[in-house]
Design a protein around this motif. Sequence first.
Motif, PDB file in Angstrom:
ATOM      1  N   LEU A   6     -18.068 -19.404  42.607  1.00 51.08           N
ATOM      2  CA  LEU A   6     -19.309 -20.012  42.111  1.00 51.08           C
ATOM      3  C   LEU A   6     -19.147 -20.512  40.676  1.00 51.08           C
ATOM      4  O   LEU A   6     -19.560 -21.620  40.340  1.00 51.08           O
ATOM      5  CB  LEU A   6     -20.459 -19.008  42.184  1.00 51.08           C
ATOM      6  N   VAL A   7     -18.550 -19.682  39.829  1.00 49.98           N
ATOM      7  CA  VAL A   7     -18.352 -20.064  38.432  1.00 49.98           C
ATOM      8  C   VAL A   7     -17.407 -21.258  38.335  1.00 49.98           C
ATOM      9  O   VAL A   7     -17.663 -22.195  37.569  1.00 49.98           O
ATOM     10  CB  VAL A   7     -17.836 -18.867  37.601  1.00 49.98           C
ATOM     11  N   LYS A   8     -16.345 -21.252  39.110  1.00 47.17           N
ATOM     12  CA  LYS A   8     -15.373 -22.345  39.060  1.00 47.17           C
ATOM     13  C   LYS A   8     -15.971 -23.689  39.481  1.00 47.17           C
ATOM     14  O   LYS A   8     -15.524 -24.735  39.029  1.00 47.17           O
ATOM     15  CB  LYS A   8     -14.162 -22.028  39.947  1.00 47.17           C
ATOM     16  N   SER A   9     -16.983 -23.659  40.330  1.00 47.67           N
ATOM     17  CA  SER A   9     -17.565 -24.913  40.809  1.00 47.67           C
ATOM     18  C   SER A   9     -18.801 -25.347  40.013  1.00 47.67           C
ATOM     19  O   SER A   9     -19.363 -26.403  40.275  1.00 47.67           O
ATOM     20  CB  SER A   9     -17.936 -24.779  42.287  1.00 47.67           C
ATOM     21  N   ALA A  10     -19.198 -24.576  39.026  1.00 42.88           N
ATOM     22  CA  ALA A  10     -20.444 -24.845  38.307  1.00 42.88           C
ATOM     23  C   ALA A  10     -20.254 -25.790  37.131  1.00 42.88           C
ATOM     24  O   ALA A  10     -19.242 -25.752  36.438  1.00 42.88           O
ATOM     25  CB  ALA A  10     -21.036 -23.530  37.813  1.00 42.88           C
ATOM     26  N   ASP A  11     -21.267 -26.630  36.919  1.00 41.26           N
ATOM     27  CA  ASP A  11     -21.309 -27.472  35.722  1.00 41.26           C
ATOM     28  C   ASP A  11     -22.017 -26.747  34.582  1.00 41.26           C
ATOM     29  O   ASP A  11     -21.786 -27.022  33.418  1.00 41.26           O
ATOM     30  CB  ASP A  11     -22.041 -28.785  36.010  1.00 41.26           C
ATOM     31  N   TRP A  27     -12.045 -19.098  34.667  1.00 45.53           N
ATOM     32  CA  TRP A  27     -12.915 -19.565  35.748  1.00 45.53           C
ATOM     33  C   TRP A  27     -13.771 -20.751  35.311  1.00 45.53           C
ATOM     34  O   TRP A  27     -14.282 -21.484  36.145  1.00 45.53           O
ATOM     35  CB  TRP A  27     -13.855 -18.464  36.217  1.00 45.53           C
ATOM     36  N   ILE A  28     -13.938 -20.921  34.007  1.00 47.53           N
ATOM     37  CA  ILE A  28     -14.785 -21.987  33.471  1.00 47.53           C
ATOM     38  C   ILE A  28     -13.998 -23.287  33.483  1.00 47.53           C
ATOM     39  O   ILE A  28     -12.950 -23.392  32.866  1.00 47.53           O
ATOM     40  CB  ILE A  28     -15.240 -21.665  32.028  1.00 47.53           C
ATOM     41  N   THR A  32     -17.763 -27.510  31.112  1.00 47.79           N
ATOM     42  CA  THR A  32     -18.912 -26.734  31.578  1.00 47.79           C
ATOM     43  C   THR A  32     -19.746 -26.275  30.385  1.00 47.79           C
ATOM     44  O   THR A  32     -19.213 -25.932  29.337  1.00 47.79           O
ATOM     45  CB  THR A  32     -18.431 -25.502  32.368  1.00 47.79           C
ATOM     46  N   ASP A  33     -21.063 -26.278  30.554  1.00 52.77           N
ATOM     47  CA  ASP A  33     -21.967 -25.728  29.553  1.00 52.77           C
ATOM     48  C   ASP A  33     -22.261 -24.280  29.932  1.00 52.77           C
ATOM     49  O   ASP A  33     -22.520 -23.985  31.097  1.00 52.77           O
ATOM     50  CB  ASP A  33     -23.269 -26.529  29.499  1.00 52.77           C
ATOM     51  N   VAL A  34     -22.225 -23.386  28.940  1.00 50.30           N
ATOM     52  CA  VAL A  34     -22.388 -21.960  29.201  1.00 50.30           C
ATOM     53  C   VAL A  34     -23.522 -21.401  28.341  1.00 50.30           C
ATOM     54  O   VAL A  34     -23.521 -21.563  27.120  1.00 50.30           O
ATOM     55  CB  VAL A  34     -21.084 -21.188  28.897  1.00 50.30           C
ATOM     56  N   ILE A  35     -24.472 -20.766  29.002  1.00 46.87           N
ATOM     57  CA  ILE A  35     -25.540 -20.051  28.309  1.00 46.87           C
ATOM     58  C   ILE A  35     -25.290 -18.577  28.569  1.00 46.87           C
ATOM     59  O   ILE A  35     -25.408 -18.097  29.686  1.00 46.87           O
ATOM     60  CB  ILE A  35     -26.927 -20.479  28.803  1.00 46.87           C
ATOM     61  N   ASN A  36     -24.930 -17.885  27.516  1.00 44.47           N
ATOM     62  CA  ASN A  36     -24.503 -16.493  27.625  1.00 44.47           C
ATOM     63  C   ASN A  36     -25.589 -15.579  27.065  1.00 44.47           C
ATOM     64  O   ASN A  36     -25.747 -15.467  25.859  1.00 44.47           O
ATOM     65  CB  ASN A  36     -23.185 -16.319  26.865  1.00 44.47           C
TER      66      ASN A  36
END
Length: 104
Positions: A6-11, A27-28, A32-36
Amino acid sequence: DKLESLVKSADIVVSCAGSPKLIKSEWIQEGTDVINCGTTFDYHSNTLCSDFDRDLASVANKYSPVPGGVGPLSVAFLLKNVVNAAQERVDNDANELTRKIQLE
């Protein structure tokens, strides 16, 4: 692993698991934009830890750091909700007082 795929395919990846190093930086995908939001205190290192295993600057397009990312937004919205609740209480009290006066 389902999480990895899921993470690998996410934008956009939003994480708030509170599990240190749950998500591997490899995995990123680039861009990709990441909200942590996942922040956990690590008693062994005496620091705040992210859900991600290392710094995201080299892989993510944009990201929120831990600490200091979404925390200020959480505080701002919490305060906004407190002010709204207080205003609602004042309005309700004023309406109740007006009803009492009209009944007299």
